[in-house]
Design an enzyme around this catalytic site. Structure first.
Site, PDB file in Angstrom:
ATOM      1  N   LYS A 191      91.965  -8.183  20.173  1.00  0.00           N
ATOM      2  CA  LYS A 191      91.218  -8.853  19.089  1.00  0.00           C
ATOM      3  C   LYS A 191      90.075  -7.952  18.621  1.00  0.00           C
ATOM      4  O   LYS A 191      89.884  -7.744  17.422  1.00  0.00           O
ATOM      5  CB  LYS A 191      90.636 -10.164  19.604  1.00  0.00           C
ATOM      6  CG  LYS A 191      89.590 -10.800  18.711  1.00  0.00           C
ATOM      7  CD  LYS A 191      89.104 -12.150  19.211  1.00  0.00           C
ATOM      8  CE  LYS A 191      87.967 -12.039  20.175  1.00  0.00           C
ATOM      9  NZ  LYS A 191      86.649 -11.849  19.543  1.00  0.00           N
ATOM     10  N   ASN A 192      89.342  -7.363  19.586  1.00  0.00           N
ATOM     11  CA  ASN A 192      88.119  -6.635  19.235  1.00  0.00           C
ATOM     12  C   ASN A 192      88.372  -5.203  18.784  1.00  0.00           C
ATOM     13  O   ASN A 192      87.440  -4.489  18.450  1.00  0.00           O
ATOM     14  CB  ASN A 192      87.121  -6.696  20.393  1.00  0.00           C
ATOM     15  CG  ASN A 192      86.621  -8.124  20.600  1.00  0.00           C
ATOM     16  OD1 ASN A 192      86.846  -8.994  19.755  1.00  0.00           O
ATOM     17  ND2 ASN A 192      85.981  -8.363  21.715  1.00  0.00           N
ATOM     18  N   ARG A 214      81.731 -13.681  13.231  1.00  0.00           N
ATOM     19  CA  ARG A 214      80.660 -12.690  13.183  1.00  0.00           C
ATOM     20  C   ARG A 214      81.217 -11.348  12.733  1.00  0.00           C
ATOM     21  O   ARG A 214      80.507 -10.496  12.207  1.00  0.00           O
ATOM     22  CB  ARG A 214      80.054 -12.601  14.578  1.00  0.00           C
ATOM     23  CG  ARG A 214      79.095 -11.511  14.774  1.00  0.00           C
ATOM     24  CD  ARG A 214      78.532 -11.498  16.165  1.00  0.00           C
ATOM     25  NE  ARG A 214      77.793 -10.281  16.385  1.00  0.00           N
ATOM     26  CZ  ARG A 214      76.612 -10.025  15.822  1.00  0.00           C
ATOM     27  NH1 ARG A 214      76.068 -10.924  15.057  1.00  0.00           N
ATOM     28  NH2 ARG A 214      75.998  -8.894  16.045  1.00  0.00           N
ATOM     29  N   CYS A 244      75.995 -17.869  17.523  1.00  0.00           N
ATOM     30  CA  CYS A 244      77.130 -18.600  18.097  1.00  0.00           C
ATOM     31  C   CYS A 244      76.667 -19.127  19.448  1.00  0.00           C
ATOM     32  O   CYS A 244      75.508 -19.057  19.810  1.00  0.00           O
ATOM     33  CB  CYS A 244      78.342 -17.696  18.200  1.00  0.00           C
ATOM     34  SG  CYS A 244      78.045 -16.346  19.289  1.00  0.00           S
ATOM     35  N   ARG A 261      72.502 -13.596  17.672  1.00  0.00           N
ATOM     36  CA  ARG A 261      73.331 -12.414  17.396  1.00  0.00           C
ATOM     37  C   ARG A 261      72.642 -11.576  16.301  1.00  0.00           C
ATOM     38  O   ARG A 261      73.051 -11.573  15.152  1.00  0.00           O
ATOM     39  CB  ARG A 261      74.739 -12.829  16.973  1.00  0.00           C
ATOM     40  CG  ARG A 261      75.458 -13.743  17.943  1.00  0.00           C
ATOM     41  CD  ARG A 261      75.782 -13.106  19.284  1.00  0.00           C
ATOM     42  NE  ARG A 261      76.804 -12.075  19.219  1.00  0.00           N
ATOM     43  CZ  ARG A 261      78.105 -12.306  19.275  1.00  0.00           C
ATOM     44  NH1 ARG A 261      78.545 -13.543  19.328  1.00  0.00           N
ATOM     45  NH2 ARG A 261      78.965 -11.308  19.249  1.00  0.00           N
ATOM     46  N   ASP A 292      82.530 -10.248  28.452  1.00  0.00           N
ATOM     47  CA  ASP A 292      83.605 -11.149  28.003  1.00  0.00           C
ATOM     48  C   ASP A 292      84.475 -11.626  29.161  1.00  0.00           C
ATOM     49  O   ASP A 292      85.351 -12.465  28.965  1.00  0.00           O
ATOM     50  CB  ASP A 292      84.486 -10.448  26.967  1.00  0.00           C
ATOM     51  CG  ASP A 292      83.722 -10.223  25.683  1.00  0.00           C
ATOM     52  OD1 ASP A 292      84.218  -9.451  24.840  1.00  0.00           O
ATOM     53  OD2 ASP A 292      82.622 -10.783  25.525  1.00  0.00           O
ATOM     54  N   ILE A 337      73.981  -9.057  28.907  1.00  0.00           N
ATOM     55  CA  ILE A 337      74.288  -8.747  27.503  1.00  0.00           C
ATOM     56  C   ILE A 337      73.856  -9.860  26.563  1.00  0.00           C
ATOM     57  O   ILE A 337      73.199  -9.603  25.552  1.00  0.00           O
ATOM     58  CB  ILE A 337      75.807  -8.450  27.322  1.00  0.00           C
ATOM     59  CG1 ILE A 337      76.264  -7.380  28.302  1.00  0.00           C
ATOM     60  CG2 ILE A 337      76.107  -8.090  25.867  1.00  0.00           C
ATOM     61  CD1 ILE A 337      75.631  -6.013  28.077  1.00  0.00           C
ATOM     62  N   ARG A 392      90.757 -18.721  19.139  1.00  0.00           N
ATOM     63  CA  ARG A 392      90.129 -17.598  18.428  1.00  0.00           C
ATOM     64  C   ARG A 392      90.496 -16.271  19.073  1.00  0.00           C
ATOM     65  O   ARG A 392      90.535 -15.240  18.401  1.00  0.00           O
ATOM     66  CB  ARG A 392      88.594 -17.735  18.471  1.00  0.00           C
ATOM     67  CG  ARG A 392      88.029 -18.745  17.523  1.00  0.00           C
ATOM     68  CD  ARG A 392      86.520 -18.629  17.485  1.00  0.00           C
ATOM     69  NE  ARG A 392      86.121 -17.242  17.270  1.00  0.00           N
ATOM     70  CZ  ARG A 392      84.933 -16.747  17.649  1.00  0.00           C
ATOM     71  NH1 ARG A 392      84.060 -17.512  18.257  1.00  0.00           N
ATOM     72  NH2 ARG A 392      84.622 -15.492  17.414  1.00  0.00           N
TER      73      ARG A 392
HETATM   74  C1  EPZ Z   1      81.262  -7.299  20.436  1.00  0.00           C
HETATM   75  O1  EPZ Z   1      80.304  -8.157  19.852  1.00  0.00           O
HETATM   76  C2  EPZ Z   1      82.454  -8.187  20.772  1.00  0.00           C
HETATM   77  N1  EPZ Z   1      82.985  -8.777  19.545  1.00  0.00           N
HETATM   78  C3  EPZ Z   1      82.018  -9.287  21.742  1.00  0.00           C
HETATM   79  O2  EPZ Z   1      83.175 -10.035  22.087  1.00  0.00           O
HETATM   80  C4  EPZ Z   1      81.468  -8.620  23.008  1.00  0.00           C
HETATM   81  O3  EPZ Z   1      80.991  -9.615  23.884  1.00  0.00           O
HETATM   82  C5  EPZ Z   1      80.313  -7.675  22.628  1.00  0.00           C
HETATM   83  O4  EPZ Z   1      80.778  -6.706  21.656  1.00  0.00           O
HETATM   84  C6  EPZ Z   1      79.767  -6.916  23.834  1.00  0.00           C
HETATM   85  O5  EPZ Z   1      80.795  -6.197  24.425  1.00  0.00           O
HETATM   86  C7  EPZ Z   1      83.774  -8.020  18.744  1.00  0.00           C
HETATM   87  O6  EPZ Z   1      84.016  -6.856  18.992  1.00  0.00           O
HETATM   88  C8  EPZ Z   1      84.320  -8.704  17.525  1.00  0.00           C
HETATM   89  P1  EPZ Z   1      76.959  -6.117  20.579  1.00  0.00           P
HETATM   90  P2  EPZ Z   1      78.982  -7.519  19.156  1.00  0.00           P
HETATM   91  O7  EPZ Z   1      76.465  -5.734  19.230  1.00  0.00           O
HETATM   92  O8  EPZ Z   1      79.341  -6.256  18.455  1.00  0.00           O
HETATM   93  C9  EPZ Z   1      72.390  -7.185  20.872  1.00  0.00           C
HETATM   94  C10 EPZ Z   1      84.438 -11.958  22.500  1.00  0.00           C
HETATM   95  O9  EPZ Z   1      84.344 -12.882  23.318  1.00  0.00           O
HETATM   96  N2  EPZ Z   1      72.287  -6.678  19.502  1.00  0.00           N
HETATM   97  O10 EPZ Z   1      77.438  -5.050  21.505  1.00  0.00           O
HETATM   98  O11 EPZ Z   1      78.318  -8.577  18.383  1.00  0.00           O
HETATM   99  C11 EPZ Z   1      73.098  -8.533  20.922  1.00  0.00           C
HETATM  100  O12 EPZ Z   1      72.186  -9.573  20.659  1.00  0.00           O
HETATM  101  C12 EPZ Z   1      83.199 -11.449  21.783  1.00  0.00           C
HETATM  102  O13 EPZ Z   1      85.504 -11.351  22.208  1.00  0.00           O
HETATM  103  C13 EPZ Z   1      71.031  -6.502  18.930  1.00  0.00           C
HETATM  104  O14 EPZ Z   1      70.019  -6.772  19.542  1.00  0.00           O
HETATM  105  O15 EPZ Z   1      78.109  -7.198  20.442  1.00  0.00           O
HETATM  106  C14 EPZ Z   1      73.625  -8.584  22.330  1.00  0.00           C
HETATM  107  O16 EPZ Z   1      72.587  -9.029  23.188  1.00  0.00           O
HETATM  108  C15 EPZ Z   1      81.944 -12.184  22.220  1.00  0.00           C
HETATM  109  N3  EPZ Z   1      70.953  -6.042  17.647  1.00  0.00           N
HETATM  110  C16 EPZ Z   1      73.935  -7.122  22.636  1.00  0.00           C
HETATM  111  O17 EPZ Z   1      73.229  -6.339  21.661  1.00  0.00           O
HETATM  112  C17 EPZ Z   1      72.071  -5.730  16.908  1.00  0.00           C
HETATM  113  O18 EPZ Z   1      71.929  -5.291  15.744  1.00  0.00           O
HETATM  114  C18 EPZ Z   1      75.403  -6.775  22.567  1.00  0.00           C
HETATM  115  O19 EPZ Z   1      75.817  -7.020  21.275  1.00  0.00           O
HETATM  116  C19 EPZ Z   1      73.336  -5.920  17.508  1.00  0.00           C
HETATM  117  C20 EPZ Z   1      73.421  -6.387  18.803  1.00  0.00           C
END
Ligand code: EPZ
Length: 419
Positions: free
Chosen positions: A22-23, A92, A116, A121, A304, A326, A396
């Site tokens: 998915k990701n 998202r 979410c 986020r 995840d 995370i 999802r």
């Molecule tokens: C991706 O989300 C995945 N989604 C998530 O999978 C996964 O949990 C996450 O990466 C971490 O591995 C997809 O790829 C579609 P991040 P993403 O930006 O990109 C903070 C699932 O269950 N952050 O790495 O949104 C954020 O708040 C989903 O499949 C900022 O502070 O994750 C979080 O604490 C859930 N500022 C941390 O970084 C930003 O601009 C990780 O977020 C962006 C993120």
């Protein structure tokens, strides 16, 4: 509304084939915007998030067709740069389109992606990176407007190795003038898959999978066909299912390197795990022992997999501690596991799990994708019947999971309940 009904107690046995990730699929769908023409994404999973992303691409003017396991996307006629707010709120992942649309159209308008159930986020790192590439960004009335007179390569240091921010910056940088360097980049396998997709389109990227990614901007990119990697979180979910039900499952297309942190913890807990050319085999060998988990960016233990692992540890011998580093609020599954007889205390980002002999079936509710699948795993080992509501969350990220589990011997049914 649909719900799952499960009668627990069956050790799962057999072979399972996991779907395309998915990701990886979602950012690659966004990346098709970078090349005017028809791309084919092979092994694209039938997931609700993929359907929403399809509708977003169609709202921009793309023509999308499902051809069996493949998704065919023609972005030749993209004429819109405003993503509908209602669709932004459904997934998202629409945020990935910022970089791609800036590169293709020179402007984009998105609504702030909805928070979410796993915590806030923010998108500050996305916006910091795009500004560094010469995008002018304003945020007002809940919308983010970005435009550029021409993207320019830059050096971007990410405060946190954000997966989405890394992917968004990559997609803008491939058409920027000059070279972009992303430091403290996310290293997930899905980032490598996106690099491979973009390079096949004609981009010049290197370093994905490490903390420094270099991108030399190019004049144009062409449409291609590409097969996404297998879903490592679905793989890990079936690995945990085998270990905690005391069964034996072969994930025939699992890539061991992608799930190495999960394999290490399952072995520590007492399960047998073998990885090789013919996939990944996991065998439960009786009651597991508790282990400690810290979720971290790849190659650390994946966030995840945290809810699924907590379900497993709730019936292990001894006490386990999980630290969720995370996301700020990824313990929504705890209350539902408590209803099933688990003994768990949370304190901020820490959860202390005292293993119990067994869980008892109950009526529980899914609150998000991974919490939902954790409750399925708990139901598979619980004594008696478990029902799970709000299973649209599970759909999802997992394609027809009840069918795959039924093939492994699980007593699970999808029930259409009167609304
Ligand atoms: C991706 O989300 C995945 N989604 C998530 O999978 C996964 O949990 C996450 O990466 C971490 O591995 C997809 O790829 C579609 P991040 P993403 O930006 O990109 C903070 C699932 O269950 N952050 O790495 O949104 C954020 O708040 C989903 O499949 C900022 O502070 O994750 C979080 O604490 C859930 N500022 C941390 O970084 C930003 O601009 C990780 O977020 C962006 C993120």
């Amino acid at each position: 509304m649909e719900r799952f009904a499960i009668i627990g107690g069956v050790p799962l046995q057999g072979t399972v084939h996991v779907n395309g990730a998915k990701n990886a699929t979602l950012p690659i769908m966004a990346a098709t915007v970078l090349a005017a023409g028809r791309c084919t994404i092979c092994d694209a999973p039938y997931l609700r998030d993929v359907t929403v992303m399809t509708r977003i691409l169609e709202s921009l003017g793309a023509e999308v067709r499902r051809e069996g396991r493949n998704l065919s996307i023609d972005t030749g006629q993209i004429d819109n740069w405003e993503i509908p707010e209602n669709l932004m709120r459904e997934t998202r992942s629409s945020i990935f389109l910022m970089g791609a649309l800036l590169a293709r159209k020179g402007k984009v308008r998105v609504a702030y992606p909805g928070g979410c159930n796993i915590g806030p986020r923010p998108i500050d790192l996305h916006l910091k990176g795009l500004r560094a590439l010469n995008a002018q960004i304003t945020e007002r009335h809940g919308y983010v407007y970005a435009e550029t007179k021409g993207l320019r390569g830059a050096e971007v240091h990410l405060d946190f190795p954000s997966v989405g921010a890394t992917e968004n910056i990559m997609m803008a940088a491939v058409r920027a003038r000059g070279t972009t360097i992303i430091r403290n980049a996310a290293k997930e396998p899905e980032i490598v898959d996106l690099q491979n997709f973009l390079n096949k389109m004609g981009a010049r990227i290197r370093g994905a999978g490490t903390d420094t990614i270099k991108i030399d901007g190019v004049e144009s990119l062409g449409p291609i066909s590409y097969t996404v990697i297998p879903d490592r979180i679905e793989t890990g979910t079936f690995m945990v299912a085998a270990a905690m039900t005391g069964g034996e499952i072969l994930i025939e297309n699992g890539i061991f390197e992608h799930v190495e942190p999960i394999a290490a913890k399952l072995r520590e807990a007492g399960a047998e795990v073998e990885g090789g050319e013919t996939g990944i085999r996991v065998r439960g060998t009786g009651r597991l022992v508790g282990v400690d988990i810290k979720t971290l960016p790849y190659p650390g233990y994946p966030t995840d997999m945290q809810p699924q692992t907590m379900a497993m540890l709730s019936i292990a011998k001894g006490t386990s501690v999980i630290i969720e580093n995370i996301f700020a609020n990824r313990f929504k599954h705890v209350d539902e596991l408590l209803r099933m007889g688990a003994q768990i205390k949370t304190e901020g980002r820490a959860a202390i799990i005292r293993g119990v002999e067994g869980l008892t079936g109950s009526a529980v509710e899914a609150s998000d994708l991974r919490a939902g699948v954790a409750l399925i795993l708990a139901g598979l080992v619980a004594e008696g019947k478990t029902t799970i509501d709000n299973i649209y969350h599970v759909d999802r990220g997992y394609e027809a999971i009840e069918k795959k589990l039924q093939k492994l011997g699980a007593q699970i049914w999808r029930l259409e309940e009167p609304a």
